[in-house]
Structures are given as C-alpha cells and as structure tokens.
Motif scaffolding. Structure first.
Motif, PDB file in Angstrom:
ATOM      1  N   ASP A  11       0.288  -7.280  -2.715  1.00 60.89           N
ATOM      2  CA  ASP A  11      -1.117  -6.775  -2.824  1.00 60.89           C
ATOM      3  C   ASP A  11      -2.069  -7.930  -3.415  1.00 60.89           C
ATOM      4  O   ASP A  11      -3.383  -7.720  -2.900  1.00 60.89           O
ATOM      5  N   GLN A  12      -1.726  -8.713  -4.136  1.00 59.63           N
ATOM      6  CA  GLN A  12      -2.638  -9.602  -4.805  1.00 59.63           C
ATOM      7  C   GLN A  12      -2.974 -10.555  -3.777  1.00 59.63           C
ATOM      8  O   GLN A  12      -3.998 -10.996  -3.440  1.00 59.63           O
ATOM      9  N   TRP A  13      -2.065 -11.152  -2.817  1.00 59.71           N
ATOM     10  CA  TRP A  13      -2.262 -12.110  -1.760  1.00 59.71           C
ATOM     11  C   TRP A  13      -3.348 -11.341  -0.706  1.00 59.71           C
ATOM     12  O   TRP A  13      -4.140 -12.079  -0.352  1.00 59.71           O
ATOM     13  N   ILE A  14      -3.031 -10.162  -0.323  1.00 57.74           N
ATOM     14  CA  ILE A  14      -3.815  -9.648   0.707  1.00 57.74           C
ATOM     15  C   ILE A  14      -5.182  -9.575  -0.057  1.00 57.74           C
ATOM     16  O   ILE A  14      -6.159  -9.642   0.871  1.00 57.74           O
ATOM     17  N   ASN A  15      -5.326  -9.181  -1.276  1.00 54.86           N
ATOM     18  CA  ASN A  15      -6.622  -8.986  -1.632  1.00 54.86           C
ATOM     19  C   ASN A  15      -7.457 -10.287  -1.945  1.00 54.86           C
ATOM     20  O   ASN A  15      -8.462 -10.443  -2.082  1.00 54.86           O
ATOM     21  N   THR A  16      -6.613 -11.430  -2.041  1.00 54.31           N
ATOM     22  CA  THR A  16      -7.161 -12.685  -2.244  1.00 54.31           C
ATOM     23  C   THR A  16      -7.384 -13.343  -0.993  1.00 54.31           C
ATOM     24  O   THR A  16      -8.580 -14.113  -0.720  1.00 54.31           O
ATOM     25  N   TYR A  17      -6.465 -13.306  -0.092  1.00 52.07           N
ATOM     26  CA  TYR A  17      -6.423 -14.396   1.192  1.00 52.07           C
ATOM     27  C   TYR A  17      -6.546 -13.469   2.397  1.00 52.07           C
ATOM     28  O   TYR A  17      -7.106 -13.901   3.438  1.00 52.07           O
TER      29      TYR A  17
END
Length: 113
Positions: A11-17
């Motif tokens: 989730d963090q990766w999707i929202n960041t990158y």
C-alpha cells in the motif's frame, strides 16, 4: 515480514510510486497474466518443454509477482489476509483433517499406482 506488514508495504509503495491502484478488474487480469508466466516456467522446468533461448528459471520472481498482485487486490477490496488465512486454515483443518490421511492415492507407493 508478516502478511499484514506485506499488505502495508504494498500500500505504501502504491501510494508513493504507483500513483494509485489499478482497478480491481485490471488487477485480476494482471494476476491471471502472472499465473500464466509462472505456468510457463513450471512447464519448462518440471514438464516436457525446454527453455527457449533467453528464458530463465525465475520461479521465485514469478511467485513474488503473483503475491504482489494478490496483496494489491486484498488491499483494495478491504481483505485482511492475516485474518482470512487463519480462518481458511481452520476451515481446511475441520473439513480435511482425515480426508488426505485416508486417501489411498496419497499414501500408497507410486510404483503400485
């Protein structure tokens, strides 16, 4: 890393990158594609096919691609995979606690089949 941590990392990766999640149908299609890529490697490594020039045995990478998309789908549909996995394990144990043990196909010598 726990399943819960993996869901949070994705989730963090999707929202960041990644800007945003692909829609659920797109992710289902991507999942199908990734499973097909794993099937191709499995057919070449364990089946009768051989690797083509340039192809490699990358089962770990293909499995991880599948896991990534599964985590995406779980996140966007609100599924807590840790809880769901535990519940599913209980279900399988209750349903199949004697089924495989008493399956003569699994317990007999392969030469006898």
């Amino acid at each position: 890393m726990t399943i819960e941590e993996a869901q949070k990392e994705v989730d963090q990766w999707i929202n960041t990158y990644g800007v945003r999640y692909f829609n659920e149908l797109t992710n289902m299609t991507i999942l199908t594609e990734e499973v097909g890529e794993l099937a191709r490697v499995m057919a070449r490594k364990y089946g009768d096919q051989s690797f083509k020039e340039g192809e490699k045995d990358n089962i770990a990478d293909e499995l991880t691609d599948i896991l990534w998309v599964l985590l995406c789908i779980a996140n966007q549909t609100g599924v807590d995979l840790t809880k769901s996995f535990k519940d599913n394990l209980v279900k399988k144990t209750q349903r199949d606690n004697k089924r495989h043990i008493s399956n003569h196909k699994l317990n007999s010598n392969k030469d006898e089949q």
